[in-house]
Design a protein around this motif. Structure first.
Motif: not given
Length: 429
Positions: A158-179
């Motif tokens: 959770a800590a990693l996901f929250y840190a990634l979410a808090s960044l102003p830019i979301h770098c999404l692998p392949d557009g973040g389309r993974q379910f």
């Protein structure tokens, strides 16, 4: 029932322990550090075990006498130097299940992972699947529970996901389309409890998922809203470049961030929820109502903001020490250094010895910081040294106190950084 629970101090293990005790079971909980268990209960016994060494039937046999069921919650999300998937997920678990069968234990519950199937490729999934298969070959009642991404208070990822979410830019692998299909930790614990009910028999593999699948992009966006932040700019990153960027995780001390993690994300992590709904007798908790619609606590917001600053602090602290030592040895004129040492009362051959000794000490501090060698004690000693430097300079070279660039005053924020980083290192799992 008398239940042996492994991995009791972990994120899933703690929730399962509370669930089992709440159902009236007597639990023998084992983990590396039983003192970390905060639960105290008359029906709880604990003992310490190193799962790296618990890879034989003989290691488990004495603990299984009089046990009715075993629940294995041992699991690591990423490998470290001292914890390997094969040893913990497969060898120790397989030995436990074999010993349980030979000891006449009636049930075994294995916390596996969604994706630990015939198409598994990552070392994480393969090691889980190997232990699952070992359990499936035994004649006792077994239950292989395969959770998707598990969320709840205290989750390691959770800590990693929250840190990634808090960044102003979301770098999404392949557009973040993974379910992904996040499942609430209490639903996982309740599923374990249901497996151990007297009327639950048989041999089952059960996917533990939330009621609906969401994309990885929506997952980060939901966490960002929970942190009280406005929308971030989404940038799609080709999968191969995302894996390359994730390889930096080892350099920042974040083993969860790795090419294997990106590969596991790319394959998706969802399943049919109806089986779990029937098993629990109700739908699992919805991530939107349980998580996204509840504002994050101050501690969660701090953790998100500080997550990537922790490795940055380590590199900055190491750079300060290394640069100080190297500069003293090779760049700063030695005659000027000897002049300052003379002003503090150190002259002659002792001055040369002092100069080289302090420079080498600075370099050692820098390297040890990068290696996180006994980091808690190391940082404390660094505080002592910086404080001692400051006192000596303030008393014998007072001109540095009133220098317009504030070279001595800058030791104060550095001292605070050392103490803050020491606290952050103390919070590592």
């Amino acid at each position: 029932m008398d239940i042996l629970l492994t991995g009791a101090s972990g994120f899933v293990g703690r929730a399962v322990l509370a669930e089992l005790l709440g159902r009236g079971h007597r639990v023998t909980a084992c983990c590396r550090n039983p003192e970390q268990l905060t639960i105290r209960h008359e029906h709880l016994a604990t003992f310490a075990v190193d799962f790296n060494e618990a890879d034989t039937v003989a290691a488990w046999w004495p603990r299984l006498q009089g046990i009715d069921a075993v629940v294995n919650c041992v699991g690591i999300i990423a490998e470290t130097r001292n914890q390997r998937f094969e040893a913990l997920h497969n060898q120790a678990a397989s030995a436990l299940f074999t010993a349980a069968d030979r000891a006449g234990v009636g049930k075994a519950v294995q916390i596996s992972a969604l994706g630990a199937d015939g198409t598994a490729e990552s070392p994480y999934h393969v090691s889980k699947r190997t232990a699952d298969d070992a359990l499936r070959q035994l004649p006792l009642d077994w239950f292989v529970l395969q959770p998707s991404l598990v969320y709840g208070d205290g989750g390691q990822s959770a800590a990693l996901f929250y840190a990634l979410a808090s960044l102003p830019i979301h770098c999404l692998p392949d557009g973040g389309r993974q379910f992904i299909q996040p499942v609430y930790i209490n639903d996982v614990a309740e599923a374990v409890g249901r497996c151990l009910d007297a009327d639950t028999t048989g041999r089952k593999t059960l996917a533990l998922v939330g009621p609906e699948a969401i994309t990885y992009a929506d997952w980060l966006a939901g966490l960002r809203r929970r942190l009280g932040k406005t929308g971030a700019t989404a940038v799609s990153i080709p999968l191969r470049y995302a894996k390359l960027a994730a390889s930096l995780g080892r350099w920042i001390g974040e083993p969860i961030l790795s090419p294997d993690s990106i590969a596991m994300l790319a394959r998706g992590n969802s399943a049919d929820v109806s089986v779990l709904t029937d098993f629990l007798g109700r739908p699992p908790v919805n991530v939107t109502s349980r998580l996204f619609e509840r504002p994050a606590s101050q501690a969660e917001r701090w953790q998100a903001g500080l997550y990537f600053l922790r490795p940055a602090a380590r590199w900055v602290i190491a750079l300060v020490w290394l640069w100080s030592g190297v500069t003293s040895l090779f760049f700063y004129p030695h005659d000027l250094s000897y002049r300052m040492l003379a002003d503090t009362g150190i002259e002659g051959w002792i001055a040369a010895l002092t100069l080289y000794a302090l420079a080498l000490m600075d370099i050692v501090f820098g390297v040890a910081t990068l290696c996180r060698y006994r980091i808690q004690s190391l940082l404390l000693w660094q505080c002592y040294i910086v404080f001692a430097y400051s006192i000596v300079v303030a008393c014998r070279l007072p001109e540095f106190i009133f220098h317009p660039f504030g070279p001595l005053l800058k030791n104060l924020p550095f001292l605070v950084l050392l103490l803050v980083y020491r606290v952050l290192e103390g919070e590592r799992p």
